[in-house]
Design a protein around this motif. Structure first.
Motif, PDB file in Angstrom:
ATOM      1  N   VAL A  33      49.597  85.472 -19.883  1.00  0.00           N
ATOM      2  CA  VAL A  33      49.453  85.735 -21.271  1.00  0.00           C
ATOM      3  C   VAL A  33      50.535  86.023 -22.405  1.00  0.00           C
ATOM      4  CG1 VAL A  33      48.907  88.194 -22.733  1.00  0.00           C
ATOM      5  CG2 VAL A  33      47.738  88.124 -20.449  1.00  0.00           C
ATOM      6  N   VAL A  34      50.329  84.908 -23.098  1.00  0.00           N
ATOM      7  CA  VAL A  34      51.198  85.327 -24.043  1.00  0.00           C
ATOM      8  C   VAL A  34      51.414  86.399 -25.592  1.00  0.00           C
ATOM      9  CG1 VAL A  34      52.380  83.484 -26.359  1.00  0.00           C
ATOM     10  CG2 VAL A  34      51.476  82.821 -24.054  1.00  0.00           C
ATOM     11  N   ILE A  35      52.257  86.845 -25.802  1.00  0.00           N
ATOM     12  CA  ILE A  35      52.464  88.143 -26.723  1.00  0.00           C
ATOM     13  C   ILE A  35      53.016  87.502 -27.618  1.00  0.00           C
ATOM     14  CG2 ILE A  35      53.380  90.233 -26.950  1.00  0.00           C
ATOM     15  CD1 ILE A  35      53.680  90.323 -24.085  1.00  0.00           C
ATOM     16  N   GLY A  36      52.019  87.188 -29.051  1.00  0.00           N
ATOM     17  CA  GLY A  36      52.517  86.973 -30.573  1.00  0.00           C
ATOM     18  C   GLY A  36      52.391  85.622 -30.666  1.00  0.00           C
ATOM     19  N   SER A  37      51.846  84.799 -31.970  1.00  0.00           N
ATOM     20  CA  SER A  37      51.779  84.012 -32.053  1.00  0.00           C
ATOM     21  C   SER A  37      52.622  83.309 -32.992  1.00  0.00           C
ATOM     22  CB  SER A  37      50.550  83.931 -32.925  1.00  0.00           C
ATOM     23  OG  SER A  37      50.397  84.398 -34.295  1.00  0.00           O
ATOM     24  N   GLY A  38      54.252  83.739 -33.359  1.00  0.00           N
ATOM     25  CA  GLY A  38      54.758  82.789 -33.242  1.00  0.00           C
ATOM     26  C   GLY A  38      54.743  81.123 -33.261  1.00  0.00           C
ATOM     27  N   LEU A  39      55.742  80.831 -34.534  1.00  0.00           N
ATOM     28  CA  LEU A  39      55.359  79.029 -33.176  1.00  0.00           C
ATOM     29  C   LEU A  39      55.813  78.509 -31.921  1.00  0.00           C
ATOM     30  CD1 LEU A  39      56.216  77.614 -37.076  1.00  0.00           C
ATOM     31  CD2 LEU A  39      54.904  76.969 -36.016  1.00  0.00           C
ATOM     32  N   ALA A  40      56.523  79.214 -31.459  1.00  0.00           N
ATOM     33  CA  ALA A  40      57.188  79.516 -30.252  1.00  0.00           C
ATOM     34  C   ALA A  40      55.925  79.715 -29.570  1.00  0.00           C
ATOM     35  CB  ALA A  40      58.376  80.400 -29.642  1.00  0.00           C
ATOM     36  N   GLY A  41      55.426  80.939 -29.336  1.00  0.00           N
ATOM     37  CA  GLY A  41      54.417  81.063 -28.838  1.00  0.00           C
ATOM     38  C   GLY A  41      52.771  80.193 -29.187  1.00  0.00           C
ATOM     39  N   LEU A  42      52.592  80.610 -30.512  1.00  0.00           N
ATOM     40  CA  LEU A  42      51.410  79.279 -30.077  1.00  0.00           C
ATOM     41  C   LEU A  42      51.672  77.418 -30.215  1.00  0.00           C
ATOM     42  CD1 LEU A  42      51.406  79.239 -34.232  1.00  0.00           C
ATOM     43  CD2 LEU A  42      49.277  80.010 -32.243  1.00  0.00           C
ATOM     44  N   THR A  43      53.048  77.350 -29.967  1.00  0.00           N
ATOM     45  CA  THR A  43      53.087  75.626 -29.719  1.00  0.00           C
ATOM     46  C   THR A  43      53.180  75.903 -27.522  1.00  0.00           C
ATOM     47  OG1 THR A  43      54.817  75.061 -31.364  1.00  0.00           O
ATOM     48  CG2 THR A  43      54.565  73.874 -28.814  1.00  0.00           C
ATOM     49  N   ALA A  44      53.594  77.142 -27.102  1.00  0.00           N
ATOM     50  CA  ALA A  44      53.704  77.395 -25.746  1.00  0.00           C
ATOM     51  C   ALA A  44      52.148  77.410 -25.733  1.00  0.00           C
ATOM     52  CB  ALA A  44      54.228  78.348 -25.696  1.00  0.00           C
ATOM     53  N   ALA A  45      51.229  78.367 -25.979  1.00  0.00           N
ATOM     54  CA  ALA A  45      49.623  78.399 -25.478  1.00  0.00           C
ATOM     55  C   ALA A  45      48.966  77.391 -25.432  1.00  0.00           C
ATOM     56  CB  ALA A  45      49.269  79.066 -26.548  1.00  0.00           C
ATOM     57  N   ASN A  46      49.783  76.553 -26.476  1.00  0.00           N
ATOM     58  CA  ASN A  46      48.890  74.816 -26.180  1.00  0.00           C
ATOM     59  C   ASN A  46      48.651  73.837 -25.654  1.00  0.00           C
ATOM     60  OD1 ASN A  46      46.564  74.008 -28.856  1.00  0.00           O
ATOM     61  ND2 ASN A  46      48.106  72.191 -29.334  1.00  0.00           N
ATOM     62  N   VAL A  47      50.226  74.197 -24.934  1.00  0.00           N
ATOM     63  CA  VAL A  47      51.106  72.828 -24.151  1.00  0.00           C
ATOM     64  C   VAL A  47      50.432  73.597 -22.809  1.00  0.00           C
ATOM     65  CG1 VAL A  47      52.641  72.150 -22.937  1.00  0.00           C
ATOM     66  CG2 VAL A  47      53.013  72.800 -25.762  1.00  0.00           C
ATOM     67  N   LEU A  48      50.193  74.601 -22.969  1.00  0.00           N
ATOM     68  CA  LEU A  48      49.879  75.317 -21.776  1.00  0.00           C
ATOM     69  C   LEU A  48      48.573  75.256 -21.148  1.00  0.00           C
ATOM     70  CD1 LEU A  48      52.447  77.745 -20.720  1.00  0.00           C
ATOM     71  CD2 LEU A  48      52.546  76.288 -19.241  1.00  0.00           C
ATOM     72  N   GLY A  49      47.810  75.667 -22.312  1.00  0.00           N
ATOM     73  CA  GLY A  49      46.282  75.877 -22.164  1.00  0.00           C
ATOM     74  C   GLY A  49      45.267  73.921 -21.727  1.00  0.00           C
ATOM     75  N   SER A  50      46.058  72.801 -22.871  1.00  0.00           N
ATOM     76  CA  SER A  50      45.752  72.249 -23.163  1.00  0.00           C
ATOM     77  C   SER A  50      46.357  71.245 -20.980  1.00  0.00           C
ATOM     78  CB  SER A  50      46.642  70.522 -23.797  1.00  0.00           C
ATOM     79  OG  SER A  50      47.969  70.687 -23.107  1.00  0.00           O
ATOM     80  N   MET A  51      47.185  71.501 -20.657  1.00  0.00           N
ATOM     81  CA  MET A  51      47.576  71.088 -19.263  1.00  0.00           C
ATOM     82  C   MET A  51      46.914  71.670 -18.149  1.00  0.00           C
ATOM     83  SD  MET A  51      51.446  71.451 -18.795  1.00  0.00           S
ATOM     84  CE  MET A  51      52.390  70.548 -19.431  1.00  0.00           C
ATOM     85  N   LEU A  57      46.625  84.449 -25.778  1.00  0.00           N
ATOM     86  CA  LEU A  57      47.481  84.907 -26.693  1.00  0.00           C
ATOM     87  C   LEU A  57      47.050  86.272 -26.922  1.00  0.00           C
ATOM     88  CD1 LEU A  57      49.897  83.537 -28.457  1.00  0.00           C
ATOM     89  CD2 LEU A  57      48.337  82.384 -29.853  1.00  0.00           C
ATOM     90  N   LEU A  58      47.717  87.279 -27.444  1.00  0.00           N
ATOM     91  CA  LEU A  58      47.695  88.780 -27.634  1.00  0.00           C
ATOM     92  C   LEU A  58      48.169  88.774 -29.454  1.00  0.00           C
ATOM     93  CD1 LEU A  58      48.086  90.484 -25.236  1.00  0.00           C
ATOM     94  CD2 LEU A  58      45.977  89.317 -25.776  1.00  0.00           C
ATOM     95  N   GLU A  59      48.029  89.174 -30.740  1.00  0.00           N
ATOM     96  CA  GLU A  59      48.994  88.385 -32.025  1.00  0.00           C
ATOM     97  C   GLU A  59      48.920  90.312 -32.045  1.00  0.00           C
ATOM     98  OE1 GLU A  59      51.720  87.510 -33.310  1.00  0.00           O
ATOM     99  OE2 GLU A  59      50.746  89.688 -35.598  1.00  0.00           O
ATOM    100  N   GLN A  60      49.600  91.204 -32.658  1.00  0.00           N
ATOM    101  CA  GLN A  60      49.772  92.311 -33.005  1.00  0.00           C
ATOM    102  C   GLN A  60      48.678  92.187 -34.247  1.00  0.00           C
ATOM    103  OE1 GLN A  60      51.690  94.103 -36.047  1.00  0.00           O
ATOM    104  NE2 GLN A  60      52.347  92.413 -36.278  1.00  0.00           N
ATOM    105  N   HIS A  61      49.355  91.238 -35.429  1.00  0.00           N
ATOM    106  CA  HIS A  61      48.521  90.672 -37.030  1.00  0.00           C
ATOM    107  C   HIS A  61      47.387  90.129 -37.035  1.00  0.00           C
ATOM    108  CE1 HIS A  61      48.835  89.422 -41.328  1.00  0.00           C
ATOM    109  NE2 HIS A  61      49.757  90.146 -41.311  1.00  0.00           N
ATOM    110  N   TYR A  62      46.693  90.685 -37.375  1.00  0.00           N
ATOM    111  CA  TYR A  62      45.461  89.766 -38.071  1.00  0.00           C
ATOM    112  C   TYR A  62      45.559  87.976 -38.592  1.00  0.00           C
ATOM    113  CZ  TYR A  62      45.075  90.202 -43.001  1.00  0.00           C
ATOM    114  OH  TYR A  62      46.003  90.456 -44.157  1.00  0.00           O
ATOM    115  N   ASN A  63      47.171  88.592 -38.485  1.00  0.00           N
ATOM    116  CA  ASN A  63      46.596  86.297 -39.072  1.00  0.00           C
ATOM    117  C   ASN A  63      47.568  86.003 -37.770  1.00  0.00           C
ATOM    118  OD1 ASN A  63      45.409  85.641 -40.678  1.00  0.00           O
ATOM    119  ND2 ASN A  63      47.756  86.066 -42.671  1.00  0.00           N
TER     120      ASN A  63
END
Ligand SMILES: Cc1cc2nc3c(=O)[nH]c(=O)nc-3n(C[C@H](O)[C@H](O)[C@H](O)COP(=O)(O)OP(=O)(O)OC[C@H]3O[C@@H](n4cnc5c(N)ncnc54)[C@H](O)[C@@H]3O)c2cc1C
Lengths: 496, 92
Positions: A33-51, A57-63
């Protein structure tokens, strides 16, 4: 966390409660589970998803995007928050960890200008151009300039962080307040660096910029984040917005998932992209760490916050070409801490011409300053509105020096303060660029305190900014991947 | 994989990371980053690819061992002995 409830619905932010369960589609268990979708969270989620890991990925904001965000206002206005510029390294980072389509949208800024009582000129913001200016306009020996650049470029991560920016400047350019301004002011806006911070943190970021100048995205932040969401979905990452993570659960010294919306989402590993202090002291809780580590984290200083003024230009009006990025100040001499002054004399203007969003003919101008949380935090409602109005007025007065008829062209003007940044990203004290240097260690070593718990996001000055945060996402992904593979192997071994 | 194949395996990984670099003439005993443009993120990518393709773990304290191609052959030799070459970019 602030007292105010967080409901995000565009113009009714904070007022209307949600009525649907944002986690309705979530499974009960993930690899990560990734908490937060800043560029670090997004990039980590993408790299690990692709692996091949199962990632939510959980983000408190709607964006999604964290500080890398934008907002729209009536009249067709779109404002970018943190798209002022980043180093060329972002091209490689996007090509490698996102897509070549995203990378192909990165272009160099056409213009960067300084305008202050000590000097006024346009620059490409490269080593070549800075060297020329330092030699011809500031009268420094070429060998000194070369030695300075080489020193900064040669610094690495393991060097002594006690050499400060101020020490370093005094060694190479003693008493040259004007040169100190040229070298530090732009980086102070980019990551909150001050004279007291380690030269190493400054040197890494400054050298990154100096290699090829300053870059931006064509299409705007909204295009970028939209594309990133597409990539994430392609890589199997499940995205959830409007989800406030309340706790990270720890059992027997291991992270086991998160609690959000009254549900326990289980995970073999948790990666927090939330502010490092909040992650450790609130989401996990000090009771799960040794006293010494808690003291270390409590002592981590935050970087400054920001104010911004967004100026939307009426449809059909055009701002004449000035530059893309303008560092302006009325202050006679440079003082790095004065950059954060309440109603200070220094700001940057980003001019957004139609080239930023091809197909649109709109212009916008965003003014940014560094700021201190304490100046804005405790104002009552009336004073807060008054100070925002004062900020807007001061900004327009400055802007009129460059765009004399701006008031007649603008049909939307709005201000953001440290309180705004705190509200939307939950960074402690609205910190714009994470923490000072000492935040790096607890972030990097989190997993040695709680198994399966990782952090990635703006810490230590060097890991902030779009490039720093995205690359840190990759650095942490490497650790998470290793951890998940070993955990899977151990589990398989256990069954055999 | 034998020693020659390990060199090919590394070059194949590098060619996906730095597609514009000419890898044919890389010397075995000179630091890679002195011959082509490789930064610390690139080394991290090499490590991640080794794990992805061959299941080989390179702990952080051993990153230095991968500084030259010769170093790679020596360090990875025993770890890759029983694995077969995976190529994605290079044609042999
Ligand atoms: C005004 C301003 C201008 C800037 N300009 C530039 C620039 O021009 N160039 C540049 O490179 N950088 C710029 N930056 C800095 C850059 O935007 C940031 O350093 C970077 O985007 C930070 O990324 P991050 O991964 O640390 O996460 P953040 O962007 O901090 O995002 C963290 C995310 O986690 C979410 N979150 C936190 N807690 C929780 C929780 N409990 N549950 C769920 N979600 C949670 C937040 O909502 C947020 O989305 C600027 C910053 C500011 C404020």
């Amino acid at each position: 966390m602030s007292e105010q409830r967080r409901y995000f619905r565009g113009s009714t932010d904070g007022k209307k409660p949600r009525c649907t369960d944002p986690l309705a589609q979530a499974r009960g268990e993930y690899d990560l589970v990734v908490i937060g979708s800043g560029l670090a969270g997004l990039t980590a989620a993408n790299v690990l998803g692709s692996m091949g890991h199962r990632v939510a990925l959980l983000e408190q904001h709607y964006n999604f995007g964290g500080m890398a965000t934008w907002f729209k206002r009536r009249g067709g206005h779109v404002f970018d928050i943190s798209l002022h510029g980043f180093p060329v390294g972002m091209v490689k980072t996007c090509r490698r960890y996102w897509s070549s389509e995203i990378a192909s949208r990165i272009v160099r800024l056409d213009g960067i200008r300084f305008d202050n009582p000590q000097f006024t000129f346009d620059t490409t913001f490269t080593r070549e151009d800075f060297t020329e200016k330092l030699v011809t306009q500031f009268g420094v020996a070429r060998s000194t300039v070369e030695a300075f650049f080489d020193y900064l470029r040669g610094l690495n991560y393991y060097d002594d962080p006690r050499d400060t920016v101020g020490d370093c400047f005094e060694r190479f350019f003693p008493g040259r307040n004007d040169i100190h301004r040229l070298l530090l002011e732009p980086i102070a806006y980019a990551n909150g660096s001050t004279m007291e911070d380690p030269a190493i943190a400054y040197g890494i970021v400054f050298s990154n910029f100096m290699s090829k100048g300053v870059y931006t995205f064509t299409g705007g932040t909204d295009w970028l984040i939209g594309k990133m969401k597409e990539e994430l979905r392609k890589n199997g990452v499940e995205l959830f917005n409007n989800v406030q993570v309340e706790r990270i659960t720890v059992e027997h010294g291991r992270a086991t998932g998160v609690i959000a919306h009254g549900r326990h989402l289980r995970a073999r590993a948790v990666l927090s992209n939330a502010n490092i202090r909040r992650t450790i002291l609130e989401l996990v809780g000090p009771e799960h760490f040794g006293a010494e580590f808690v003291r270390e984290v409590e002592a981590v200083r935050l970087n400054n916050s920001s104010t911004q003024v967004y100026i939307g230009i009426r449809e059909g009006c055009a701002v004449p070409w000035i530059t893309d990025l303008l560092f302006t100040s009325r202050r006679e001499r440079f003082d790095s801490s004065a950059l954060c002054d309440f109603h200070g004399q220094s700001r940057t203007f980003s001019f957004y011409y139609p080239k930023v969003r091809p197909g649109s003919a709109r212009h916008a101008i965003v003014s940014s300053t560094n700021a201190n949380w304490k100046d804005w935090a405790s104002l009552d409602a009336a004073s807060y509105e008054r100070e925002k109005a004062r900020l807007i007025e001061a900004t327009l007065v400055e802007l009129e020096r460059y765009v004399p008829n701006v008031r007649s062209m603008a049909d939307h003007v709005e201000a953001a303060t440290p309180r705004t940044f705190e509200f939307y990203t939950q960074h402690v004290q609205g910190a714009s660029f994470g923490t000072k240097w000492e935040g790096l260690r607890p972030s990097m070593e989190l997993a040695s305190h709680i198994e399966g718990l990782f952090h990635s996001g703006s810490v230590g000055i060097i890991m902030s900014g779009w490039l720093g945060a995205a690359n840190y996402g990759v650095i942490t992904s490497n650790k998470v991947d290793l951890f998940l593979r070993e955990a899977a192997r151990a589990a398989a071994g256990g069954r055999a | 994989m034998n020693r020659e194949e390990i060199v090919i395996a590394i070059k194949d990984i590098i060619s996906t990371i730095a597609p514009d670099e000419e890898l044919g003439s890389l010397a075995l005993d000179v630091r890679l980053r002195d011959q082509i443009e490789l930064d610390s993120m690139d080394f991290l990518d090499i490590v991640m690819e080794l794990r992805k393709r061959y299941g080989v773990q390179v702990p952080e304290e051993d990153y230095m061992q991968l500084a030259t191609l010769q170093g790679c052959v020596e360090y990875l030799g025993p770890k890759l002995e029983s694995k077969s070459l995976v190529l994605t970019a290079l044609k042999v």
